[in-house]
Design an enzyme around this catalytic site. Structure first.
Site, PDB file in Angstrom:
ATOM      1  N   THR A   1       0.792  -1.349   0.095  1.00 56.79           N
ATOM      2  CA  THR A   1       0.130   0.071   0.090  1.00 56.79           C
ATOM      3  C   THR A   1       0.726   1.273   0.010  1.00 56.79           C
ATOM      4  O   THR A   1       0.343   2.176  -0.537  1.00 56.79           O
ATOM      5  CB  THR A   1      -0.900   0.026   1.197  1.00 56.79           C
TER       6      THR A   1
ATOM      7  N   GLN B   1     -11.284  -6.470  -2.803  1.00 58.58           N
ATOM      8  CA  GLN B   1     -10.039  -6.841  -2.060  1.00 58.58           C
ATOM      9  C   GLN B   1      -9.158  -5.605  -1.785  1.00 58.58           C
ATOM     10  O   GLN B   1      -9.608  -4.811  -2.151  1.00 58.58           O
ATOM     11  CB  GLN B   1      -9.189  -8.041  -2.554  1.00 58.58           C
ATOM     12  N   HIS B   2      -8.298  -5.788  -0.855  1.00 57.76           N
ATOM     13  CA  HIS B   2      -7.570  -4.460  -0.175  1.00 57.76           C
ATOM     14  C   HIS B   2      -6.941  -3.827  -1.287  1.00 57.76           C
ATOM     15  O   HIS B   2      -7.154  -2.565  -1.253  1.00 57.76           O
ATOM     16  CB  HIS B   2      -6.680  -5.213   0.559  1.00 57.76           C
ATOM     17  N   PRO B   3      -6.236  -4.332  -2.350  1.00 56.89           N
ATOM     18  CA  PRO B   3      -5.851  -3.199  -3.342  1.00 56.89           C
ATOM     19  C   PRO B   3      -6.773  -2.469  -4.126  1.00 56.89           C
ATOM     20  O   PRO B   3      -6.324  -1.254  -4.637  1.00 56.89           O
ATOM     21  CB  PRO B   3      -4.812  -4.237  -4.317  1.00 56.89           C
TER      22      PRO B   3
ATOM     23  N   VAL C   1      -7.988   0.353  -1.947  1.00 61.69           N
ATOM     24  CA  VAL C   1      -6.973   1.457  -1.752  1.00 61.69           C
ATOM     25  C   VAL C   1      -6.816   2.230  -3.089  1.00 61.69           C
ATOM     26  O   VAL C   1      -6.647   3.235  -3.116  1.00 61.69           O
ATOM     27  CB  VAL C   1      -5.761   0.886  -1.222  1.00 61.69           C
TER      28      VAL C   1
END
Length: 227
Positions: free
Chosen positions: A162, A180-182, A185
């Site tokens: 990140t 999901q996370h990516p 962000v």
């Protein structure tokens, strides 16, 4: 509601650290314990390297400590190291058993069979459009050195990447999901991102100028000499 709200407020602060707290801490502590056992076995003349203990199961280590474990630990370690190296070269299938029949034609199939296709199709993960230099990174590689405006091309990324996102102008993944996370962000930073290209890392060359169109869910590959 109040209980859920307080839990959400408390847990939100730990979201970025969940990999560290749940995985790296527990695995790290287990690895340290195994390493200490390995040091003991090296001193006893049973192993050549403390890290060789990682090839021995916990039950086997308990038996070794009790004096009734495998007689030749070196041979056991050698066999399992060879098995690990063999499995490391194995590419697992995308599904187990009979793969489900596709309900519709997947447009990504076209560029998988056409190496000259100038456009890769994927899934929109973050909207926007950006052109930049591709930095192609293997899945098992450390985060690369990036210049501002680069486009990251890799198989998938985790929370530990990140910190690199503010430098990026775009993201292309072979896999990944929009929830999901990516992806989350990328949307927060408003970085155009296309996931699920399946062949991005094999079709895009390091240093190639590409355009990520997050609105259309495509990646445009610029031909050499093209303005």
């Amino acid at each position: 509601f109040e209980f859920t709200r307080k839990r959400a407020q408390s847990d939100a602060a730990r979201m970025e650290d969940h990999n560290y707290l749940m995985e790296q801490c527990t695995v790290g502590q287990s690895r340290d314990a195994m390493h200490e056992m390995g040091v003991t076995l090296v001193r006893a003349g049973l192993l050549d390297d403390p890290l060789d203990a990682l090839h021995i199961s916990l039950d086997e280590l308990k038996k070794v400590a009790a004096g009734n474990g495998p007689e030749d630990l070196r041979s056991l370690v050698r066999q399992r190291a060879e098995e690990r190296d063999r499995l490391a070269k194995f590419t697992p299938p995308p599904t187990l058993g009979r793969p489900p029949a596709p309900s519709v034609t997947d447009p990504r199939d076209d560029h998988e069979t056409d190496p000259d296709a100038s456009t890769l199709r994927g899934q929109t993960a973050s909207r926007g459009r950006a052109t930049g230099t591709a930095r192609v990174v293997r899945a098992d590689a450390a985060p690369p050195r990036l210049r501002e405006g680069d486009i990251l091309v890799t198989t998938n990324v985790g929370p530990d990447w990140t910190l690199l996102f503010p430098l990026l102008s775009g993201i292309v993944l072979d896999s990944g999901e929009v929830f999901q996370h990516p992806a989350i962000v990328a949307r927060e930073y408003r970085i155009p991102a296309v996931f699920q290209t399946r062949v991005g890392t094999s079709r895009i060359r390091e240093g190639q100028v590409i355009t990520v169109d997050g609105d259309a869910g495509i990646v445009e590959l610029r031909v050499e000499g093209e303005g």
